[in-house]
Design a protein around this motif. Structure first.
Motif, PDB file in Angstrom:
ATOM      1  N   LEU A   1      34.954  52.394  27.300  1.00  0.00           N
ATOM      2  CA  LEU A   1      33.986  51.540  27.993  1.00  0.00           C
ATOM      3  C   LEU A   1      33.207  50.685  26.995  1.00  0.00           C
ATOM      4  N   GLU A   2      32.811  51.277  25.885  1.00  0.00           N
ATOM      5  CA  GLU A   2      32.095  50.514  24.868  1.00  0.00           C
ATOM      6  C   GLU A   2      32.968  49.401  24.300  1.00  0.00           C
ATOM      7  N   ASP A   3      34.217  49.710  23.975  1.00  0.00           N
ATOM      8  CA  ASP A   3      35.144  48.683  23.469  1.00  0.00           C
ATOM      9  C   ASP A   3      35.317  47.558  24.483  1.00  0.00           C
ATOM     10  N   PHE A   4      35.464  47.930  25.742  1.00  0.00           N
ATOM     11  CA  PHE A   4      35.636  46.947  26.818  1.00  0.00           C
ATOM     12  C   PHE A   4      34.419  46.014  26.913  1.00  0.00           C
ATOM     13  N   LEU A   5      33.226  46.581  26.843  1.00  0.00           N
ATOM     14  CA  LEU A   5      32.012  45.761  26.933  1.00  0.00           C
ATOM     15  C   LEU A   5      31.879  44.835  25.730  1.00  0.00           C
TER      16      LEU A   5
ATOM     17  N   LEU B   1      37.579  56.028  34.452  1.00  0.00           N
ATOM     18  CA  LEU B   1      37.645  54.567  34.413  1.00  0.00           C
ATOM     19  C   LEU B   1      38.810  54.088  35.271  1.00  0.00           C
ATOM     20  N   PRO B   2      38.612  53.020  36.022  1.00  0.00           N
ATOM     21  CA  PRO B   2      39.702  52.492  36.857  1.00  0.00           C
ATOM     22  C   PRO B   2      40.808  51.879  36.009  1.00  0.00           C
ATOM     23  N   ASP B   3      42.015  51.890  36.556  1.00  0.00           N
ATOM     24  CA  ASP B   3      43.158  51.295  35.851  1.00  0.00           C
ATOM     25  C   ASP B   3      43.009  49.790  35.692  1.00  0.00           C
ATOM     26  N   ASP B   4      42.304  49.164  36.637  1.00  0.00           N
ATOM     27  CA  ASP B   4      42.145  47.703  36.621  1.00  0.00           C
ATOM     28  C   ASP B   4      40.819  47.282  35.987  1.00  0.00           C
ATOM     29  N   LEU B   5      40.442  47.964  34.928  1.00  0.00           N
ATOM     30  CA  LEU B   5      39.182  47.700  34.236  1.00  0.00           C
ATOM     31  C   LEU B   5      39.033  46.228  33.863  1.00  0.00           C
ATOM     32  N   GLU B   6      40.075  45.649  33.257  1.00  0.00           N
ATOM     33  CA  GLU B   6      40.002  44.255  32.804  1.00  0.00           C
ATOM     34  C   GLU B   6      39.919  43.277  33.964  1.00  0.00           C
ATOM     35  N   ILE B   7      40.518  43.641  35.090  1.00  0.00           N
ATOM     36  CA  ILE B   7      40.472  42.764  36.267  1.00  0.00           C
ATOM     37  C   ILE B   7      39.084  42.775  36.883  1.00  0.00           C
ATOM     38  N   LEU B   8      38.492  43.955  36.973  1.00  0.00           N
ATOM     39  CA  LEU B   8      37.161  44.085  37.571  1.00  0.00           C
ATOM     40  C   LEU B   8      36.101  43.370  36.744  1.00  0.00           C
TER      41      LEU B   8
ATOM     42  N   PRO C   1      32.927  43.710  33.676  1.00  0.00           N
ATOM     43  CA  PRO C   1      31.724  44.536  33.617  1.00  0.00           C
ATOM     44  C   PRO C   1      30.781  44.335  34.795  1.00  0.00           C
ATOM     45  N   PHE C   2      30.726  43.112  35.338  1.00  0.00           N
ATOM     46  CA  PHE C   2      29.794  42.847  36.422  1.00  0.00           C
ATOM     47  C   PHE C   2      30.140  43.710  37.641  1.00  0.00           C
ATOM     48  N   ASP C   3      31.398  43.672  38.081  1.00  0.00           N
ATOM     49  CA  ASP C   3      31.800  44.460  39.248  1.00  0.00           C
ATOM     50  C   ASP C   3      31.763  45.955  38.965  1.00  0.00           C
ATOM     51  N   LEU C   4      31.983  46.331  37.728  1.00  0.00           N
ATOM     52  CA  LEU C   4      32.058  47.733  37.355  1.00  0.00           C
ATOM     53  C   LEU C   4      30.684  48.387  37.234  1.00  0.00           C
ATOM     54  N   LEU C   5      29.677  47.643  36.767  1.00  0.00           N
ATOM     55  CA  LEU C   5      28.409  48.246  36.383  1.00  0.00           C
ATOM     56  C   LEU C   5      27.163  47.694  37.074  1.00  0.00           C
ATOM     57  N   TYR C   6      27.247  46.558  37.705  1.00  0.00           N
ATOM     58  CA  TYR C   6      26.086  45.835  38.225  1.00  0.00           C
ATOM     59  C   TYR C   6      25.194  46.699  39.111  1.00  0.00           C
ATOM     60  N   LYS C   7      23.926  46.663  38.828  1.00  0.00           N
ATOM     61  CA  LYS C   7      22.890  47.368  39.597  1.00  0.00           C
ATOM     62  C   LYS C   7      23.214  48.847  39.796  1.00  0.00           C
ATOM     63  N   GLY C   8      23.574  49.496  38.690  1.00  0.00           N
ATOM     64  CA  GLY C   8      23.771  50.931  38.737  1.00  0.00           C
ATOM     65  C   GLY C   8      25.102  51.410  39.252  1.00  0.00           C
ATOM     66  N   ALA C   9      26.056  50.505  39.457  1.00  0.00           N
ATOM     67  CA  ALA C   9      27.370  50.904  39.954  1.00  0.00           C
ATOM     68  C   ALA C   9      28.104  51.806  38.977  1.00  0.00           C
ATOM     69  N   VAL C  10      27.591  51.935  37.757  1.00  0.00           N
ATOM     70  CA  VAL C  10      28.181  52.858  36.793  1.00  0.00           C
ATOM     71  C   VAL C  10      28.236  54.266  37.387  1.00  0.00           C
ATOM     72  N   GLU C  11      27.341  54.568  38.280  1.00  0.00           N
ATOM     73  CA  GLU C  11      27.323  55.884  38.934  1.00  0.00           C
ATOM     74  C   GLU C  11      28.656  56.182  39.628  1.00  0.00           C
ATOM     75  N   ASP C  12      29.312  55.152  40.136  1.00  0.00           N
ATOM     76  CA  ASP C  12      30.582  55.327  40.850  1.00  0.00           C
ATOM     77  C   ASP C  12      31.718  55.762  39.930  1.00  0.00           C
ATOM     78  N   LEU C  13      31.538  55.656  38.620  1.00  0.00           N
ATOM     79  CA  LEU C  13      32.559  56.084  37.667  1.00  0.00           C
ATOM     80  C   LEU C  13      32.556  57.599  37.459  1.00  0.00           C
ATOM     81  N   PHE C  14      31.527  58.268  37.937  1.00  0.00           N
ATOM     82  CA  PHE C  14      31.377  59.706  37.707  1.00  0.00           C
ATOM     83  C   PHE C  14      31.919  60.518  38.871  1.00  0.00           C
TER      84      PHE C  14
END
Length: 110
Positions: A33-37, A87-94, A96-109
């Motif tokens: 996730l850090e590398d991706f960001l 982490l979703p398989d389509d990380l690069e497609i999503l 960071p905005f769709d993956l993390l915006y407004k606390g959506a990081v919670e959905d990764l757990f």
């Protein structure tokens, strides 16, 4: 248990949020996730990316104190997430905005 700080600077709400992510058992996922960001920020030539990992790693007790005394606006300034990160398989497609915006990081757990 240890936690790593992920910061979101949300200009839309005019707030900054600090998400404390469980490190134990999630070292590999956090590294990806850090590398991706970092790659995304570099591609967008962002000097101040909206999402960034801070170097801070804290104990659960320390994080709980921050959460207890957090300011509350749109969301609390400090939030803690525990469990396994998937982490979703389509990380690069999503992105960071769709993956993390407004606390959506919670959905990764799980």
């Amino acid at each position: 248990m240890k936690f790593r700080q992920l910061t979101e600077i949300n200009e839309n709400e005019g707030e900054t949020w600090h998400y404390w992510l469980q490190v134990n058992g999630n070292e590999v996922a956090l590294g990806h996730l850090e590398d991706f960001l970092e790659e995304t920020a570099n591609e967008m030539d962002q000097h101040h990316p909206e999402f960034a990992f801070e170097g801070r790693i804290m104990s659960e007790q320390e994080v709980d104190v921050l959460i207890k005394h957090a300011d509350h606006g749109y969301m609390p300034t400090h939030q803690k997430f525990t469990g396994k990160i998937v982490l979703p398989d389509d990380l690069e497609i999503l992105g960071p905005f769709d993956l993390l915006y407004k606390g959506a990081v919670e959905d990764l757990f799980e």
